[in-house]
Design a protein around this motif. Structure first.
Motif, mmCIF file in Angstrom:
data_model
loop_
_atom_site.group_PDB
_atom_site.id
_atom_site.type_symbol
_atom_site.label_atom_id
_atom_site.label_comp_id
_atom_site.label_asym_id
_atom_site.label_seq_id
_atom_site.Cartn_x
_atom_site.Cartn_y
_atom_site.Cartn_z
ATOM 1 N N UNK A 172 0.844 -1.200 0.000
ATOM 2 C CA UNK A 172 0.000 0.000 0.000
ATOM 3 C C UNK A 172 0.875 1.244 0.000
ATOM 4 N N UNK A 173 0.518 2.206 -0.829
ATOM 5 C CA UNK A 173 1.354 3.389 -1.025
ATOM 6 C C UNK A 173 0.572 4.372 -1.889
ATOM 7 N N UNK A 174 0.602 5.651 -1.513
ATOM 8 C CA UNK A 174 0.043 6.674 -2.402
ATOM 9 C C UNK A 174 1.119 7.037 -3.409
ATOM 10 N N UNK A 183 3.325 10.519 -4.631
ATOM 11 C CA UNK A 183 4.795 10.497 -4.669
ATOM 12 C C UNK A 183 5.294 10.947 -6.044
ATOM 13 N N UNK A 194 3.845 18.179 -0.997
ATOM 14 C CA UNK A 194 3.598 17.295 0.142
ATOM 15 C C UNK A 194 2.572 16.234 -0.245
ATOM 16 N N UNK A 195 2.488 15.191 0.591
ATOM 17 C CA UNK A 195 1.479 14.154 0.382
ATOM 18 C C UNK A 195 0.104 14.686 0.764
ATOM 19 N N UNK A 196 -0.919 14.013 0.277
ATOM 20 C CA UNK A 196 -2.286 14.362 0.645
ATOM 21 C C UNK A 196 -2.664 13.654 1.943
ATOM 22 N N UNK A 197 -3.626 14.258 2.659
ATOM 23 C CA UNK A 197 -4.125 13.606 3.861
ATOM 24 C C UNK A 197 -5.639 13.689 3.878
ATOM 25 N N UNK A 240 -4.266 9.970 2.222
ATOM 26 C CA UNK A 240 -3.712 9.544 0.951
ATOM 27 C C UNK A 240 -4.597 8.528 0.274
ATOM 28 N N UNK A 241 -4.218 8.147 -0.938
ATOM 29 C CA UNK A 241 -4.982 7.157 -1.699
ATOM 30 C C UNK A 241 -4.058 6.001 -2.075
ATOM 31 N N UNK A 242 -4.449 4.782 -1.692
ATOM 32 C CA UNK A 242 -3.640 3.597 -1.988
ATOM 33 C C UNK A 242 -3.721 3.274 -3.480
ATOM 34 N N UNK A 275 -2.452 0.911 -5.006
ATOM 35 C CA UNK A 275 -2.477 -0.532 -5.271
ATOM 36 C C UNK A 275 -3.771 -1.195 -4.788
ATOM 37 N N UNK A 276 -4.706 -0.373 -4.323
ATOM 38 C CA UNK A 276 -5.983 -0.911 -3.859
ATOM 39 C C UNK A 276 -6.691 -1.633 -5.006
#
Lengths: 182, 217
Positions: B160-162, B166, B176-179, B181-183, B185-186
């Motif tokens: 799992x990783x946004x 990235x 920056x990353x979102x909060x 985030x969105x996986x 690999x879902x």
């Protein structure tokens, strides 16, 4: 006639043996004449820790990284890993493990996953560090923290966590542990 | 027509570039999207704490449905769990996994005889086993023998990783990353090989180093 009898007997014996092998192929792989395990297999991909090749290896070297033995990776790739780390984070001094850029990339360039046989196995669980990799470990956020977080982990707060903290499907508590496919 | 082809090619190139960063999914040109492409490895203490579970996943980003139904291990691709027991990053032990006719066959842990970029299958290994490859949509088929457990078949990708965020950061389009985030690999699957092995067979105590290799005949 006698010859034919011998042939039939041999055939019957072979059929019997084959049937025996089919029922026991978990234990007698070598005896299963139908399976061919011969030949030479040449390396195409390898992986130890997550995301190392993709993050740290320059685009023209990614196949080379996959076909370099881990024992040779440090000498071949440490300096380019250090350059990549400093390109990603020009302000890098040390990280939460206290490793400077050279020491950190020396660890990373030899792409093997260290696993303890003595207890908790985790990439990072708040206490134990790099003692294995469990399915639920948030390995990316750990790596982001070590790359961008500085000595206290507080630097670059927007870059040290991707805010995806768990898998989209629950893991199993028993073998084979991974969730069924979608 | 030409324009359409060009657009499709551009789109494919764009997607390929876009997904070029993950755990190890599509990590390098020679393996990207192929049957030898390792997506992840895991090594952790088993439910039985005397054991270590080893996971090798290959062929990432398989869509549910037909694509997973048609996904298969490649009989020309040998999957190896390499184990270094004396901290020199050279393999001392290896567990080899190779599919044949709907089954995954396992050899080892056994002394690594090649310890190089080329391997032959150690059919003389004293520890051997096999398991039926679990068909898509069916309950996990597991096998056990001699203290080891085996599984092979499609599974949900545990990574799992946004990765999208990235990519935007690396491209300079975001800072920056979102909060939340969105996986990325879902909802995608991988082909998994899982072996659970008694710690006593891979060194007993202390640390070992583990990595997975794929090799093609």
């Amino acid at each position: 006639m006698k010859f034919n009898n011998i042939k039939l007997f041999t055939l019957a014996l072979l059929v019997g043996l084959s049937a025996y092998n089919c029922n026991n192929d978990d234990d007698a792989i070598n005896n299963d004449a139908q399976l061919d395990f011969s030949g030479t297999y040449s390396q195409e991909d390898q992986m130890g820790r997550p995301a190392i090749n993709t993050v740290f290896v320059d685009s023209g070297m990614k196949d080379a990284f996959n076909t370099t033995l881990p024992s040779n990776q440090g000498a071949a790739f440490q300096s380019s890993f250090e350059a990549k780390l400093l390109a990603l984070n020009p302000g890098y001094t040390t990280n939460a493990l206290g490793l400077d850029a050279t020491t950190f990339t020396t660890v990373l360039a030899t792409d093997v996953l260290t696993v303890t046989l003595d207890g908790t196995t985790t990439f990072f669980d708040g206490t134990n560090v790099l003692t294995g990799r469990a399915l639920a470990d948030d390995v990316i956020s750990t790596e982001l923290l070590l790359i961008f977080g500085g000595p206290s982990g507080a630097d670059n707060p927007g870059l040290t966590d991707d805010n995806v903290d768990s898998n989209d499907k629950q893991f199993l508590s028993s073998f084979p542990y991974l969730a069924s496919p979608f | 027509m030409k324009k359409t082809k060009f657009l499709i090619a551009t789109a494919i190139l764009g997607i390929a570039t876009f997904v070029a960063i993950a755990a190890d999914h599509i990590d390098a040109p020679a393996v990207a999207g192929g049957t030898s492409d390792i997506t992840d490895i895991f090594a952790f203490q088993g439910a039985n704490t005397s054991n270590i579970a080893l996971v090798a996943n290959v062929q990432g980003l398989i869509a549910p449905g037909t694509a997973t139904q048609n996904a298969a291990f490649d009989e020309n691709v040998l999957i190896e769990f390499n184990i270094d027991t004396n901290a020199d990053a050279s393999a001392d032990l290896v567990i080899q996994a190779i599919p044949r006719d709907g089954k995954m066959y396992f050899f080892g842990p056994t002394a690594s005889t090649s310890n190089g970029l080329n391997s032959s299958i150690d059919t003389n290994a004293s520890i051997q086993g096999s398991v039926d490859i679990t068909p898509y949509g069916q309950s996990a088929v597991v096998a056990s023998s001699g203290g080891l457990q085996y599984f092979a078949g499609p599974r949900d990708d545990p990574f799992f990783f946004d990765f999208t965020a990235y990519g935007e950061i690396i491209a300079g389009n975001a800072t920056s990353f979102n909060n939340p985030g969105t996986d990325t690999f879902a909802g995608t699957n991988v082909m998994s090989v899982v072996v659970e092995v008694p710690k006593a067979m891979i060194g007993g105590s202390g640390d070992v180093n583990v990595w997975v290799t794929t090799k093609r005949k």
